[in-house]
Scaffold this motif. Sequence first.
Motif, PDB file in Angstrom:
ATOM      1  N   SER A 115     -38.277  -9.267 -61.493  1.00 41.43           N
ATOM      2  CA  SER A 115     -39.264  -8.194 -61.615  1.00 41.43           C
ATOM      3  C   SER A 115     -39.177  -7.558 -63.006  1.00 41.43           C
ATOM      4  O   SER A 115     -38.276  -7.860 -63.785  1.00 41.43           O
ATOM      5  CB  SER A 115     -38.986  -7.141 -60.549  1.00 41.43           C
ATOM      6  N   ALA A 116     -40.122  -6.644 -63.281  1.00 38.90           N
ATOM      7  CA  ALA A 116     -40.198  -6.052 -64.618  1.00 38.90           C
ATOM      8  C   ALA A 116     -38.887  -5.355 -65.009  1.00 38.90           C
ATOM      9  O   ALA A 116     -38.456  -5.433 -66.158  1.00 38.90           O
ATOM     10  CB  ALA A 116     -41.364  -5.072 -64.690  1.00 38.90           C
ATOM     11  N   ASP A 117     -38.227  -4.698 -64.039  1.00 40.62           N
ATOM     12  CA  ASP A 117     -37.036  -3.944 -64.443  1.00 40.62           C
ATOM     13  C   ASP A 117     -35.805  -4.839 -64.658  1.00 40.62           C
ATOM     14  O   ASP A 117     -34.774  -4.375 -65.134  1.00 40.62           O
ATOM     15  CB  ASP A 117     -36.735  -2.788 -63.472  1.00 40.62           C
ATOM     16  N   SER A 118     -35.939  -6.127 -64.353  1.00 39.40           N
ATOM     17  CA  SER A 118     -34.806  -7.015 -64.623  1.00 39.40           C
ATOM     18  C   SER A 118     -34.636  -7.270 -66.120  1.00 39.40           C
ATOM     19  O   SER A 118     -33.638  -7.864 -66.546  1.00 39.40           O
ATOM     20  CB  SER A 118     -34.945  -8.339 -63.863  1.00 39.40           C
ATOM     21  N   VAL A 119     -35.602  -6.804 -66.917  1.00 42.08           N
ATOM     22  CA  VAL A 119     -35.461  -6.893 -68.379  1.00 42.08           C
ATOM     23  C   VAL A 119     -34.184  -6.175 -68.842  1.00 42.08           C
ATOM     24  O   VAL A 119     -33.600  -6.524 -69.861  1.00 42.08           O
ATOM     25  CB  VAL A 119     -36.715  -6.302 -69.075  1.00 42.08           C
ATOM     26  N   ASP A 120     -33.741  -5.195 -68.065  1.00 37.79           N
ATOM     27  CA  ASP A 120     -32.502  -4.478 -68.398  1.00 37.79           C
ATOM     28  C   ASP A 120     -31.336  -5.426 -68.662  1.00 37.79           C
ATOM     29  O   ASP A 120     -30.534  -5.190 -69.564  1.00 37.79           O
ATOM     30  CB  ASP A 120     -32.096  -3.548 -67.238  1.00 37.79           C
ATOM     31  N   VAL A 121     -31.211  -6.473 -67.841  1.00 38.57           N
ATOM     32  CA  VAL A 121     -30.056  -7.372 -68.025  1.00 38.57           C
ATOM     33  C   VAL A 121     -30.185  -8.154 -69.331  1.00 38.57           C
ATOM     34  O   VAL A 121     -29.181  -8.523 -69.945  1.00 38.57           O
ATOM     35  CB  VAL A 121     -29.845  -8.335 -66.817  1.00 38.57           C
ATOM     36  N   LEU A 122     -31.435  -8.395 -69.741  1.00 33.16           N
ATOM     37  CA  LEU A 122     -31.637  -9.083 -71.027  1.00 33.16           C
ATOM     38  C   LEU A 122     -31.225  -8.168 -72.177  1.00 33.16           C
ATOM     39  O   LEU A 122     -30.655  -8.619 -73.173  1.00 33.16           O
ATOM     40  CB  LEU A 122     -33.101  -9.493 -71.176  1.00 33.16           C
ATOM     41  N   ARG A 123     -31.508  -6.874 -72.021  1.00 31.92           N
ATOM     42  CA  ARG A 123     -31.106  -5.934 -73.086  1.00 31.92           C
ATOM     43  C   ARG A 123     -29.579  -5.867 -73.180  1.00 31.92           C
ATOM     44  O   ARG A 123     -29.036  -5.738 -74.271  1.00 31.92           O
ATOM     45  CB  ARG A 123     -31.712  -4.552 -72.844  1.00 31.92           C
ATOM     46  N   THR A 124     -28.895  -5.968 -72.053  1.00 34.03           N
ATOM     47  CA  THR A 124     -27.425  -6.040 -72.105  1.00 34.03           C
ATOM     48  C   THR A 124     -26.990  -7.280 -72.884  1.00 34.03           C
ATOM     49  O   THR A 124     -26.107  -7.216 -73.740  1.00 34.03           O
ATOM     50  CB  THR A 124     -26.831  -6.079 -70.679  1.00 34.03           C
TER      51      THR A 124
ATOM     52  N   ARG B  33     -34.551  -1.704 -79.194  1.00 35.44           N
ATOM     53  CA  ARG B  33     -35.758  -1.824 -80.023  1.00 35.44           C
ATOM     54  C   ARG B  33     -36.356  -3.232 -79.968  1.00 35.44           C
ATOM     55  O   ARG B  33     -37.486  -3.436 -80.407  1.00 35.44           O
ATOM     56  CB  ARG B  33     -35.420  -1.492 -81.487  1.00 35.44           C
ATOM     57  N   ALA B  34     -35.616  -4.182 -79.444  1.00 40.03           N
ATOM     58  CA  ALA B  34     -36.073  -5.586 -79.475  1.00 40.03           C
ATOM     59  C   ALA B  34     -37.293  -5.787 -78.579  1.00 40.03           C
ATOM     60  O   ALA B  34     -37.440  -5.134 -77.547  1.00 40.03           O
ATOM     61  CB  ALA B  34     -34.937  -6.503 -79.030  1.00 40.03           C
ATOM     62  N   THR B  35     -38.154  -6.669 -78.999  1.00 39.82           N
ATOM     63  CA  THR B  35     -39.304  -7.049 -78.176  1.00 39.82           C
ATOM     64  C   THR B  35     -38.892  -8.240 -77.312  1.00 39.82           C
ATOM     65  O   THR B  35     -38.393  -9.237 -77.837  1.00 39.82           O
ATOM     66  CB  THR B  35     -40.486  -7.487 -79.060  1.00 39.82           C
ATOM     67  N   VAL B  36     -39.089  -8.079 -76.027  1.00 40.11           N
ATOM     68  CA  VAL B  36     -38.742  -9.179 -75.118  1.00 40.11           C
ATOM     69  C   VAL B  36     -40.037  -9.754 -74.544  1.00 40.11           C
ATOM     70  O   VAL B  36     -40.740  -9.071 -73.804  1.00 40.11           O
ATOM     71  CB  VAL B  36     -37.824  -8.687 -73.977  1.00 40.11           C
ATOM     72  N   PRO B  37     -40.381 -10.969 -74.911  1.00 40.58           N
ATOM     73  CA  PRO B  37     -41.611 -11.557 -74.383  1.00 40.58           C
ATOM     74  C   PRO B  37     -41.504 -11.836 -72.885  1.00 40.58           C
ATOM     75  O   PRO B  37     -40.408 -12.101 -72.379  1.00 40.58           O
ATOM     76  CB  PRO B  37     -41.759 -12.861 -75.162  1.00 40.58           C
ATOM     77  N   THR B  38     -42.606 -11.749 -72.195  1.00 43.80           N
ATOM     78  CA  THR B  38     -42.661 -12.103 -70.773  1.00 43.80           C
ATOM     79  C   THR B  38     -43.504 -13.353 -70.605  1.00 43.80           C
ATOM     80  O   THR B  38     -44.617 -13.431 -71.127  1.00 43.80           O
ATOM     81  CB  THR B  38     -43.268 -10.943 -69.962  1.00 43.80           C
ATOM     82  N   TRP B  39     -42.946 -14.320 -69.910  1.00 43.96           N
ATOM     83  CA  TRP B  39     -43.698 -15.528 -69.575  1.00 43.96           C
ATOM     84  C   TRP B  39     -44.063 -15.469 -68.092  1.00 43.96           C
ATOM     85  O   TRP B  39     -43.243 -15.059 -67.262  1.00 43.96           O
ATOM     86  CB  TRP B  39     -42.865 -16.787 -69.836  1.00 43.96           C
TER      87      TRP B  39
END
Lengths: 262, 322
Positions: free
Chosen positions: A67-76, A202-208
């Motif tokens: 889901s959208a909030d799983s981006v948190d783990v990518l920021r880690t 600050r990083a941009t994380v693309p969503t596929w």
Amino acid sequence: MKVVVCVKQTPSTTATISVNDNVVTWEDTGSGKPNVVNPWDEYTIEEGIRLKENHGATETIALTFGSADSVDVLRTGLAMGCTSAVHISNEGAEEVDALDTAAVLAAAIEKVEDVKVAMCGKQAIDGDSGVMPMLVARKLGWTPLTFVAAINEITEDSITVERLLENGRQVITAKLPVVMSVVKEINEPRYPSFMGIRKANRATVPTWSLDDLGVSVSAPRVNWQKIYSLPAREGSVEMIDGDSMNDKAKKLVDKLFEEKVI
Amino acid sequence: MSGVGVYIENYEGKMMTVSQEALGAARQTANDLGKSLTAVVIGQNVADVAAAAFDLGADSVIGSDHAALAEYRAEAFGPLLTQLVQEAGLDVLIAGATTQGRDMTAWLAADLNAGLIADATALKVDGDRVVATRPVYAGKLLSDTVIPEGMQIISLRSRAFAPAESTGGSGSAQWVDANVGDISTEVTGFKAKEGGVSLTDAKIIVSGGRGVGGPEGFDPVRALADTLGGALGASRATVDAGWIPYDHQVGQTGKTVSPDLYIACGISGAIQHQAGMRTSKIIVAINKDSEAPIFGLAHYGVVGDLFDVVPAVEAEFKKRLG
């Protein structure tokens, strides 16, 4: 040579998990962080970064499906030192079984291109199946190297690892590309630095999307018919008391013989 | 054609304990489904393993016996497993949830586009499907899971099922030629685990935690494990401190165990440790701190210094066990 680390968001270890009508929810009043990077995946991220720092990998890319909030783990992952990250959205596909998840991850790894090593944690602490690395390997047609405790050598086209098995350690050499799962012994994950955290935020994380990957998912092949709490343990602890240490030891040993566990 | 299959693991020419448990569970499942039971054996010089499978209740055995299968490699064993399952016409495949069992069940599931259930602790049959109970969310919940269509592939947690008993059965195995030509991996070494019992197979585990205070602090804990013929476990803190190797770690990022008896010495019992041992049958806690969370999980507790309690308990066992 690119390295991909597959990361999953899971409930925190200390979260209180409840289930109601087959729906699982959780909260973590202690830490206030109900979701974390799957603990096994911290070792994956660390090892992926080390392959870049010490073994000539050009990029370490963190990948998650959720889901959208799983981006948190990518920021880690980014804060620890991954060079980039990709979020694969599960929008419209909230119930995906292990085999289809593997197909999604495999398609994303192919889309990244030029990946020589893809890594997963040994298992996730919610589903606890421990089969994803092998399924991803099969979907890619790459060599699986599961339960890796050490990378002994990695060259342009081959890798030698130690796999931690029940009876010992297997030393095995494989041609790249490979899909690896790693166990805790492989490293000690670093803490993200303050600068790392700032950069990651600050990083941009693309969503596929699944459409971007050309993957469609089917109905789950496994149904979780019923989810429920563990039956409460009967009785409470019986504290062993005695006049002396030998007396206590004797009483405890008596109990254990009575329980027929010796 | 249909039937229940069991993937048999062997090590140094002997059937693994977890495969004996899988045979027991699969025999019951096959009976409940009204199907036959086939053991699938892959390795080198495994005729004795096949014979053991007949003795432990298999109706038939299909396998491959080849020098190239002396050591387990997923790319050699995986395609063969798929081939053997198809030749035998199996529609249920049960294995142990070991490192090899997880690999092989996943390989088969990917090949056959089939449902896969890992680490089951109980099985029952409902109509023509198997319902598998498995711990999820770090053992905090249970889930009854079912594969509604097609092939059913299930792995079983070590020690969750009773091993099959000898039936005196025998038969002749069907050996299939192994085509193991082009495999890219090469096993260049194997360091066998030094002495001691495997944690996941152990009936008794004695574990040490932070309370042992250092590498030497494991001595009394190890001595008690040896006296009881058990395995030596450890908490994460002691592994992280470098007091004992990782393969002893019990808990969330270590091994999940379910022995008959688990003796926790100087272990506070953090939730991460509990995740790895809460299904133990009898839990004994020995700890200085009477408020330690481990006492909430334990069946028997002794408050005291482990360096006093553990040697006293060991001496008492030595007296009784002779």
